[in-house]
Design a protein around this motif. Structure first.
Motif, PDB file in Angstrom:
ATOM      1  N   GLY A  83       0.848  -1.293   0.193  1.00 20.52           N
ATOM      2  CA  GLY A  83       0.063   0.053   0.017  1.00 20.52           C
ATOM      3  C   GLY A  83       0.928   1.320  -0.042  1.00 20.52           C
ATOM      4  N   ASN A  84       0.512   2.144   0.742  1.00 20.84           N
ATOM      5  CA  ASN A  84       1.110   3.443   0.778  1.00 20.84           C
ATOM      6  C   ASN A  84       2.388   3.142   1.788  1.00 20.84           C
ATOM      7  N   LEU A  85       3.448   3.680   1.084  1.00 21.23           N
ATOM      8  CA  LEU A  85       4.900   3.284   1.558  1.00 21.23           C
ATOM      9  C   LEU A  85       5.144   4.042   3.001  1.00 21.23           C
ATOM     10  N   THR A  86       4.691   5.443   3.018  1.00 24.63           N
ATOM     11  CA  THR A  86       4.912   6.098   4.245  1.00 24.63           C
ATOM     12  C   THR A  86       4.194   5.400   5.453  1.00 24.63           C
ATOM     13  N   VAL A  87       2.851   4.950   5.190  1.00 24.67           N
ATOM     14  CA  VAL A  87       1.908   4.461   6.171  1.00 24.67           C
ATOM     15  C   VAL A  87       2.533   2.979   6.652  1.00 24.67           C
ATOM     16  N   LEU A  88       2.974   2.242   5.591  1.00 26.10           N
ATOM     17  CA  LEU A  88       3.556   1.006   5.855  1.00 26.10           C
ATOM     18  C   LEU A  88       4.844   0.916   6.567  1.00 26.10           C
ATOM     19  N   THR A  89       5.693   1.740   6.384  1.00 26.67           N
ATOM     20  CA  THR A  89       6.814   1.862   6.996  1.00 26.67           C
ATOM     21  C   THR A  89       6.755   2.369   8.637  1.00 26.67           C
ATOM     22  N   ALA A  90       5.714   3.288   8.756  1.00 25.48           N
ATOM     23  CA  ALA A  90       5.182   3.816   9.805  1.00 25.48           C
ATOM     24  C   ALA A  90       4.835   2.466  10.944  1.00 25.48           C
ATOM     25  N   LEU A  91       4.678   1.548  10.438  1.00 27.04           N
ATOM     26  CA  LEU A  91       3.978   0.509  11.117  1.00 27.04           C
ATOM     27  C   LEU A  91       5.075  -0.683  11.470  1.00 27.04           C
ATOM     28  N   MET A  92       6.247  -0.489  11.285  1.00 24.29           N
ATOM     29  CA  MET A  92       7.386  -1.310  11.410  1.00 24.29           C
ATOM     30  C   MET A  92       7.476  -1.256  13.198  1.00 24.29           C
ATOM     31  N   GLY A  93       7.604  -2.478  13.516  1.00 24.16           N
ATOM     32  CA  GLY A  93       8.160  -2.531  14.878  1.00 24.16           C
ATOM     33  C   GLY A  93       6.737  -2.730  15.774  1.00 24.16           C
ATOM     34  N   THR A  94       5.554  -2.599  15.068  1.00 25.96           N
ATOM     35  CA  THR A  94       4.271  -2.745  15.817  1.00 25.96           C
ATOM     36  C   THR A  94       3.706  -4.095  15.418  1.00 25.96           C
ATOM     37  N   PRO A  95       2.567  -4.515  16.199  1.00 27.38           N
ATOM     38  CA  PRO A  95       2.015  -5.807  16.120  1.00 27.38           C
ATOM     39  C   PRO A  95       0.972  -5.898  14.798  1.00 27.38           C
ATOM     40  N   TYR A  96       1.223  -4.831  14.101  1.00 29.10           N
ATOM     41  CA  TYR A  96       0.124  -4.734  13.105  1.00 29.10           C
ATOM     42  C   TYR A  96       0.427  -4.768  11.651  1.00 29.10           C
ATOM     43  N   LEU A  97       1.790  -5.122  11.503  1.00 28.84           N
ATOM     44  CA  LEU A  97       2.410  -5.361  10.272  1.00 28.84           C
ATOM     45  C   LEU A  97       2.422  -6.848  10.110  1.00 28.84           C
ATOM     46  N   PRO A  98       2.011  -7.436   8.839  1.00 28.85           N
ATOM     47  CA  PRO A  98       1.898  -8.990   8.658  1.00 28.85           C
ATOM     48  C   PRO A  98       3.618  -9.352   8.374  1.00 28.85           C
ATOM     49  N   ASP A  99       3.609 -10.733   8.144  1.00 29.08           N
ATOM     50  CA  ASP A  99       4.798 -11.204   7.945  1.00 29.08           C
ATOM     51  C   ASP A  99       4.940 -11.227   6.430  1.00 29.08           C
ATOM     52  N   PHE A 100       5.932 -10.699   5.705  1.00 29.13           N
ATOM     53  CA  PHE A 100       5.934 -10.642   4.573  1.00 29.13           C
ATOM     54  C   PHE A 100       7.004 -11.711   3.594  1.00 29.13           C
ATOM     55  N   THR A 101       7.223 -12.731   4.358  1.00 32.74           N
ATOM     56  CA  THR A 101       7.823 -13.989   3.827  1.00 32.74           C
ATOM     57  C   THR A 101       7.223 -14.404   2.465  1.00 32.74           C
ATOM     58  N   GLY A 102       7.765 -14.460   1.692  1.00 38.72           N
ATOM     59  CA  GLY A 102       7.249 -14.785   0.397  1.00 38.72           C
ATOM     60  C   GLY A 102       6.349 -14.110  -0.411  1.00 38.72           C
ATOM     61  N   ALA A 103       6.144 -12.725   0.040  1.00 38.69           N
ATOM     62  CA  ALA A 103       5.351 -11.929  -0.473  1.00 38.69           C
ATOM     63  C   ALA A 103       5.600 -11.100  -1.784  1.00 38.69           C
ATOM     64  N   ILE A 104       4.425 -10.665  -2.529  1.00 36.39           N
ATOM     65  CA  ILE A 104       4.735  -9.811  -3.438  1.00 36.39           C
ATOM     66  C   ILE A 104       4.502  -8.404  -2.783  1.00 36.39           C
ATOM     67  N   LEU A 105       5.447  -7.432  -2.875  1.00 32.50           N
ATOM     68  CA  LEU A 105       5.160  -6.318  -2.088  1.00 32.50           C
ATOM     69  C   LEU A 105       4.812  -5.207  -3.286  1.00 32.50           C
ATOM     70  N   PHE A 106       3.488  -4.626  -2.909  1.00 36.17           N
ATOM     71  CA  PHE A 106       3.362  -3.447  -3.859  1.00 36.17           C
ATOM     72  C   PHE A 106       3.320  -1.987  -3.069  1.00 36.17           C
ATOM     73  N   ILE A 107       3.877  -0.971  -3.602  1.00 31.95           N
ATOM     74  CA  ILE A 107       4.223   0.336  -2.886  1.00 31.95           C
ATOM     75  C   ILE A 107       3.576   1.302  -3.626  1.00 31.95           C
ATOM     76  N   GLU A 108       3.652   2.396  -3.090  1.00 35.99           N
ATOM     77  CA  GLU A 108       3.227   3.961  -3.850  1.00 35.99           C
ATOM     78  C   GLU A 108       3.116   4.991  -2.831  1.00 35.99           C
ATOM     79  N   ASP A 109       3.254   6.204  -3.317  1.00 35.99           N
ATOM     80  CA  ASP A 109       3.354   7.056  -2.174  1.00 35.99           C
ATOM     81  C   ASP A 109       3.077   8.729  -3.107  1.00 35.99           C
ATOM     82  N   THR A 110       2.887   9.660  -2.377  1.00 36.31           N
ATOM     83  CA  THR A 110       2.638  11.165  -2.730  1.00 36.31           C
ATOM     84  C   THR A 110       3.329  12.052  -2.024  1.00 36.31           C
ATOM     85  N   ASN A 111       3.895  13.039  -2.535  1.00 34.79           N
ATOM     86  CA  ASN A 111       4.382  14.328  -1.909  1.00 34.79           C
ATOM     87  C   ASN A 111       5.706  13.853  -0.945  1.00 34.79           C
TER      88      ASN A 111
END
Length: 347
Positions: A221-249
């Motif tokens: 999803g949005n790169l800024t929002v996604l990275t802001a969740l690093m270190g929290t229990p709300y980020l899923p395991d990305f093992t074997g995933a396809i990552l899609f990211i976008e951003d603005t400004n």
């Protein structure tokens, strides 16, 4: 527009609070095992504002009309049209709207009216037991990424990263969404052919960073929002995933910083493939500032991974964008610049 970067420290503090509020079973990362019901004409769907507020309540009328034009019946959340600072109500109230929509048996899907900032603030107050027990499509993008990621980690069903309810919903947005959510189709996404009067079109171009094909669960999803969740229990395991990211400004160096964070945090090293969408107004405007281009930044971070990766796909802060099924199995072809959905996302 809210400066999301100023909120990073607050999110880190909320992560600890959220961990305390979640039950032990909910802390385990869940892969999608159930499918939300497909939408059909006449279904009631919820409208929520989990982040920013709508300036003028009369602006909500075209939103409701858009939902009706889809053949659906809108049901407004309690905080719709409310204002609390730059949010559509206090954190617990906005979370209560989400919880109520998932508890309501008459509501078949939930549309976010808009993004902004604020979804992460209410994550500790979501009732994941109720959400998990009542799979329903969640539709939205931008700050709604926080909900998509939290649902991927703790709800166990797919959601749709696509236009918000207040978006334009042109043909390029509506038809892929209808195919996914109403028809249970498995589309292949590719940028449209440009209609520019040029020998070599410039619009909607893609660029292969590393060729090849890969399959995996689609997360991002949005790169800024996604990275802001690093270190929290709300980020899923990305093992074997396809990552899609976008951003603005976001200036190029900030995209660099966030990709570095994903790398140092171990996310990029777990992936099978990467798709970078649109980065709207992502150019540093400082006078005399020397910098890498966005494409150079992406090349530096993604090519060494040795996995299929391309940029330029039509999702992000643009008028018409793909509706991407978060948590579903997909195949990316970085040479052809396509994303192929491998399974229906609705039952």
């Amino acid at each position: 527009m809210i400066d999301r970067r100023a909120t990073l420290q607050a999110i880190a503090a909320m992560g600890a609070a959220g961990a305390a509020l979640l039950t032990a079973p909910a802390l385990a990362t869940l892969q999608p095992t159930r499918k939300p019901p497909r939408l059909k004409a006449g279904d009631t769907v919820g409208l929520i504002e989990p982040a920013g507020f709508t300036d003028d309540v009369y602006d909500l009328e075209p939103v409701k009309e858009t939902i009706r034009a889809m053949g659906l019946v809108p049901k407004a959340g309690a905080t719709l049209g409310k204002k609390y600072g730059y949010l559509a109500g206090e954190d617990r109230a906005r979370a209560a709207d989400v919880n109520a929509m998932y508890a309501d048996k008459d509501v078949k899907a939930v549309f976010a009216v808009r993004g902004g900032w604020g979804c992460a603030r209410m994550l500790p107050y979501l009732d994941f037991a109720t959400i998990r027990a009542n799979p329903k499509l969640l539709i939205g993008y931008s700050d709604i990424t926080a909900l998509h990621m939290a649902f991927a980690a703790h709800a166990g069903f797919t959601t749709i990263h696509g236009p918000n309810a207040s978006s334009a919903w042109g043909k390029a947005s509506w038809e892929p969404f209808r195919a996914l959510a109403f028809d249970g189709a498995t589309p292949t996404y590719a940028n449209p052919q440009s209609v520019e009067d040029r020998l070599v079109p410039r619009q909607w171009r893609t660029r292969t960073i590393k060729g090849g094909k890969a399959q995996g669960r689609l997360l991002g999803g949005n790169l800024t929002v996604l990275t802001a969740l690093m270190g929290t229990p709300y980020l899923p395991d990305f093992t074997g995933a396809i990552l899609f990211i976008e951003d603005t400004n976001e200036a190029e160096y900030r995209i660099d910083r966030m990709l570095t964070q994903l790398s140092l945090g171990g996310v990029l090293g777990k992936l099978k493939g990467v798709v970078f969408g649109q980065c709207t107004e992502c150019v540093n405007t400082g006078a005399g500032y020397g910098n890498f281009t966005l494409s150079e930044v992406l090349q530096q971070h993604l090519e060494p991974l040795g996995i299929p990766a391309f940029e330029g796909a039509m999702f992000g802060h643009i008028a018409n964008q793909f509706s991407l099924p978060v948590g579903a199995m997909v195949e990316v072809d970085a040479d052809a610049a396509t994303i192929r959905v491998l399974e229906p996302v609705v039952s």
